[in-house]
Design a protein around this motif. Structure first.
Motif, PDB file in Angstrom:
ATOM      1  N   TRP A 168       0.829  -1.203   0.000  1.00 46.18           N
ATOM      2  CA  TRP A 168       0.000   0.000   0.000  1.00 46.18           C
ATOM      3  C   TRP A 168       0.867   1.257   0.000  1.00 46.18           C
ATOM      4  O   TRP A 168       0.578   2.228  -0.718  1.00 46.18           O
ATOM      5  N   ALA A 191       2.515   1.585  -3.480  1.00 43.72           N
ATOM      6  CA  ALA A 191       1.543   1.895  -4.526  1.00 43.72           C
ATOM      7  C   ALA A 191       1.055   3.334  -4.410  1.00 43.72           C
ATOM      8  O   ALA A 191       0.956   4.057  -5.419  1.00 43.72           O
ATOM      9  N   LEU A 192       0.740   3.780  -3.199  1.00 41.40           N
ATOM     10  CA  LEU A 192       0.256   5.147  -3.011  1.00 41.40           C
ATOM     11  C   LEU A 192       1.348   6.171  -3.290  1.00 41.40           C
ATOM     12  O   LEU A 192       1.077   7.262  -3.817  1.00 41.40           O
ATOM     13  N   ALA A 248       1.584   6.421  -7.012  1.00 39.45           N
ATOM     14  CA  ALA A 248       0.435   7.183  -7.500  1.00 39.45           C
ATOM     15  C   ALA A 248       0.623   8.679  -7.249  1.00 39.45           C
ATOM     16  O   ALA A 248       0.248   9.512  -8.091  1.00 39.45           O
ATOM     17  N   THR A 257      10.115   6.042  -9.448  1.00 44.48           N
ATOM     18  CA  THR A 257       9.119   5.064  -9.899  1.00 44.48           C
ATOM     19  C   THR A 257       9.764   3.778 -10.400  1.00 44.48           C
ATOM     20  O   THR A 257       9.131   2.715 -10.348  1.00 44.48           O
ATOM     21  N   ASN A 302       1.236  -1.762 -10.490  1.00 43.41           N
ATOM     22  CA  ASN A 302       2.040  -0.710 -11.119  1.00 43.41           C
ATOM     23  C   ASN A 302       1.228   0.077 -12.135  1.00 43.41           C
ATOM     24  O   ASN A 302       1.257   1.315 -12.168  1.00 43.41           O
ATOM     25  N   SER A 337      -1.566   2.170 -10.411  1.00 33.57           N
ATOM     26  CA  SER A 337      -1.005   3.328  -9.701  1.00 33.57           C
ATOM     27  C   SER A 337      -0.733   4.469 -10.661  1.00 33.57           C
ATOM     28  O   SER A 337      -1.003   5.638 -10.360  1.00 33.57           O
ATOM     29  N   GLY A 388      -3.102   7.677 -10.298  1.00 28.87           N
ATOM     30  CA  GLY A 388      -2.396   8.872  -9.847  1.00 28.87           C
ATOM     31  C   GLY A 388      -2.478  10.004 -10.848  1.00 28.87           C
ATOM     32  O   GLY A 388      -2.736  11.161 -10.483  1.00 28.87           O
TER      33      GLY A 388
END
Length: 403
Positions: free
Chosen positions: A19, A22-23, A26, A122, A141, A144, A148
């Motif tokens: 999490w 991923a956040l 994003a 990234t 991936n 995100s 985002g």
């Protein structure tokens, strides 16, 4: 964006780590699209042309590409966390430059810093996500990136329209998010053991393996179309949305990017079980159809047609991108993937930036609507070439199997 040379070991609290990574990814892509709704304000404040606007946009893509080529494998050698936190630190500096910008030159500097920070971070975040979940890593991936980018543009446009200090507040909010995420990343355990060869990893390696060259050639048109579409929407999309709607509402720029990326999200979630060839054909078809509807909406000044077409093109965006990746990645051996991914992203980010810069120059010469027509129809032709190549490839495969 990951490389298989790292030595992996089990990660405690993998779900929490997933999490966070991923956040954070994003948020990086959200920050990359956040200036999009502000471009008009910058133009009005400093009086620069659409060509300059797309140049400001393009510097981000060029800088990001340099970062991908040089730092793409760095986290395999010094660890994921140092690269991610270093990328966040550079991104915060970029946000500070944005917030204090009072000229086009400062915008370009901010975009250069942001592009490099995003490319470096990234790459490491994509690898960290795969460390945390090998089965869902590619999906996370992709989601995100799309989530985002869409939310970043929409959220920024909302702040621009409804909140005070529109040219600064969005960057202050992003700085706060990045600082918080850096703390969380530092609290997580490292997911790889360090490997030697740090300096050697910084040398760009761009190579298409012999086994993947035919597939790379077949998917090149749709790859260019997909990324050129994204470049156009993230640079000139808000200007086009205002021309179609006749509204000065600053949120229109965010909504049009959000519609494109939401279409991509839907495609990734609903079509991910399709076979590679069907996914590629579906993506190219949706991309071409969506663009034609969008162009019809532009000429009819129909807001509904414009947004429906944009969402359909977004479905093509997401599915064609997934299909293109699936078409080439399995054809490379493990030691060839880094070079192949580098080649793929060289093509992608050049398509993301150069056509948009050309379009910005054309707007100044022949106008926005004619530029949009030429740009959109060119992408339709590229999608059609992909359909033709996919059909020929399928016929050849069936002939070789004696069917």
């Amino acid at each position: 964006m990951t490389f298989d040379t790292a030595v992996k070991f089990p990660v405690p609290r993998a779900s929490q780590a997933l999490w966070v990574f991923a956040l954070t990814a994003a948020t990086f892509f959200g920050a990359s699209s956040a200036p999009t709704p502000l471009y008009r304000m910058y133009q009005e404040a400093w009086g620069f042309s659409s060509a300059t606007l797309t140049l400001v946009f393009g510097t981000y893509a060029f800088s990001l590409l340099v970062a991908l080529l040089t730092t793409g494998a760095l986290s395999d050698h010094i660890g994921r966390r140092p690269v991610i936190v270093g990328g966040i630190a550079l991104e915060v500096i970029a946000m500070l430059v944005f917030a204090d910008a009072h000229s086009v030159h400062m915008l370009i500097l901010a975009r250069v810093l942001q592009g490099f920070a995003t490319g470096a971070a990234t790459s490491a975040l994509g690898a960290a996500i795969l460390d945390s979940t090998s089965t869902r890593g590619s999906l996370v991936n992709t989601l995100s990136t799309l989530f985002g980018t869409g939310v970043g543009a929409l959220g920024a446009s909302m702040l621009v329209h409804y909140a005070p200090a529109p040219m600064r507040l969005v960057y202050v909010v992003l700085i706060a998010l990045f600082v918080l995420q850096a703390v969380f990343v530092l609290l997580l355990p490292e997911t790889v053991s360090r490997l030697p060869g740090t300096l050697a990893s910084l040398v760009p390696r761009v190579r298409v393996p012999r086994a993947a060259r035919g597939a790379m050639l077949r998917i090149a048109p749709v790859t260019v179309a997909v990324w050129a579409l994204g470049g156009f929407y993230l640079s000139l999309g808000p200007t086009l949305a205002r021309a179609v709607t006749g509204s000065d509402d600053a949120t229109m720029g965010g909504w049009v990017v959000f519609a494109l990326m939401t279409g991509g999200l839907v495609a990734v979630l609903l079509l991910r079980t399709l076979g590679t060839l069907r996914l590629l054909i579906t993506g190219a078809t949706a991309l071409a159809s969506g663009l034609l509807v969008t162009l019809a909406g532009v000429h009819a000044d129909s807001v509904s047609m414009f947004f429906v077409g944009t969402s359909a093109a977004g479905i093509g965006f997401g599915s064609a991108f997934q299909g293109a990746l699936r078409s080439v990645l399995p054809l490379a051996e493990a030691h060839e993937r880094a070079g192949l991914m580098a080649a793929f992203y060289v093509l992608s980010y050049l398509a993301f930036s150069i056509p948009a810069i050309i379009a910005g120059t054309m707007v100044h010469v022949i106008g926005l609507r004619l530029t949009t027509d030429i740009y959109g129809l060119t992408l339709v032709v590229l999608a059609a070439l992909t359909l033709l190549a996919s059909g020929l490839g399928r016929d050849a495969r069936m002939a070789s199997e004696g069917r």
